[in-house]
Design an enzyme around this catalytic site. Sequence first.
Site, PDB file in Angstrom:
ATOM      1  CG  ASP A 163       0.044  -8.961   7.449  1.00 38.26           C
ATOM      2  OD1 ASP A 163      -0.865  -9.310   8.228  1.00 38.26           O
ATOM      3  OD2 ASP A 163       0.431  -9.650   6.493  1.00 38.26           O
ATOM      4  CD  GLU A 412       4.430  -3.170   2.239  1.00 38.85           C
ATOM      5  OE1 GLU A 412       3.405  -3.270   2.965  1.00 38.85           O
ATOM      6  OE2 GLU A 412       4.744  -4.025   1.394  1.00 38.85           O
ATOM      7  CE1 TYR A 467       4.538 -10.441  -0.897  1.00 39.24           C
ATOM      8  CE2 TYR A 467       4.354  -8.044  -0.805  1.00 39.24           C
ATOM      9  CZ  TYR A 467       4.785  -9.242  -0.254  1.00 39.24           C
ATOM     10  OH  TYR A 467       5.467  -9.249   0.938  1.00 39.24           O
ATOM     11  CD  GLU A 504       7.581  -7.018   2.569  1.00 42.06           C
ATOM     12  OE1 GLU A 504       6.434  -7.346   2.173  1.00 42.06           O
ATOM     13  OE2 GLU A 504       7.784  -6.303   3.570  1.00 42.06           O
TER      14      GLU A 504
END
Length: 599
Positions: A163, A412, A467, A504
């Site tokens: 990303d 990831e 997240y 993150e």
Amino acid sequence: MLRPQSTATRELLNLDGLWNFKVDFNGEGFNQNWAAKPLDTKLQAPVPASYNDIFTDTAIRNHVGWVFYQRSVRVPRGFAGERINVRIDSATHEGIVFVNGKEVARHVGGYMPFSADITDHVKAGEAFNLTIAVNNVLTNETIPPGRVVTGDNGVKTQTYLHDFYNYAGLARSIWLYSVPAVNVQDVTVTTGFDGSTGKVGYQVVTSTSADVRVTLIDEDGKDVASATGASGELAVANVKLWQPGAAYLYQLKVEALVGGQVADEYSVNVGVRTVEVRGNQFLINNEPFYFTGFGMHEDHVVKGKGHDNSFLVNDFELLKWVGANSFRTSHYPYAEEVMDYADRHGIVIIDETAAVGLNQNFAGMFGGPKLPTFGPETGNEKTQANLLQAVRELIQRDKNHPSVVLWSITNESETGIPEAVDFFKPAFDLARELDPTRPVTYINVMTEPFAKCLVAPLADVICLNRYWGWYEDHSDLDNASKHFEAELKGWTEKYPSVPFIVTEYGADTIAGAHSIHNLPWSEEYQSSYLEMSNSVFDKFPGVVGEHVWNFADFQTKPGIFRVLGNKKGAFTRDRQPKAAAHTLRARWSTLNNRKPSGK
């Protein structure tokens, strides 16, 4: 690879500036031997800079394939009698170097330096034609991986499962430098201390047989220790330690001697400090350390990933202002100037390879067919070999930086299948073999929880990207808090003797968007999201750090879930603070490298 420097025995010429530039739209540059003659072009491109956003032509921005850079270089007369080298700090993602049309170097991997000895191709005092061809293509075998798709209109498109935008070109500096025939080729430094006595171990490799003398010099210019021999250990009385936020750097001067005379001289900055994982604590100089900071990106308007010292200093000033003590080089090694600056200013670094996007579960989000993450068409033996090479190059380049305290193997990736262990274990093993002084980690993705992930046992530190409150429990921070706490409880109970860093956590936010109802994308929601997450971290002694995603907004490839890029920055892309930056400053300025009292 030693970074070029100017010393009493070495000369250095920077080749940054405007280069002639041509895009190989039709794939004919090699067949027509563009490197052997002046480029037929009216375009010029700045070096260092990514080329994508420089030009107004959309075809250049979206080009998939090779571009050519070229300029004339005059070798200084002072290089006469020396070995003459050209060094490329990076070429994203593949570079080929030509001198007067002859290939002298080739390198695959977009974020690492490479060089060539061109002594036999040039003469001191004379000019030569320097051409660098750069290829931005990502395949299933590159690090990071990708795939080129040809549309029904015949246009090639680069797809990938990470990303951030695939900026390309010569984003870092180019150098011409000289070294003596007998020269220092490598220096490895390790440090420790016993009470007030520092220990500086060293190993020196020279090009040919030579005597070696080393001298350690303090910041006042005084010699504090010396020795002879290609390896050994220096004792430093009343040592001044390199500490987070309070850096102290010695200089190790290395001399190669022939017949008692200095043939070559090279210097390495040395910060005396130790790093250790002890139970669920991360220790620097035997003291518990709590990471506060960000995942960052080399990303700026116009220059893309192009290094710029003005941007460098400003970013570090903002880190200091917000109270950050650390950052991660997400998701690739940063420019060496960044590492040097962190050494000098006491900022701690998690240093990461470019192994991002090794997760076919993201195909639905980023487009393309869903394939097995590991297999002949995706992550295979050649991909693994390139990952191992990336680990070698990362550690070789950054091993002497005191700011680097943790190696990160991958970000990831899919880690919940047995093939992942087979794929990544050699990289963990190699990192420990090359550098037994630093712990090794990886970055766990949200879809690979503690009950599923098989790679976690390989790591000294487990890093989590989470997240809750954004991609899960979107807009429901109360539920997000409960789920986040439950997950951290599961991780820390399963791995009670391992420290965790949340590397993150973040929420997309449009600067200037406000809501009295705390709606997502507003600055109020981003601040509330961070406060919720931080309150969860404080409940777990095994959580030893928090890195917000992201330091600043950054560019991504076009996608329906991105509004001109990723907007999770605490700062805008032009480095103006959102409300979240003030929220973080209020918290981090009181932590002083430690968890909140009583937690």
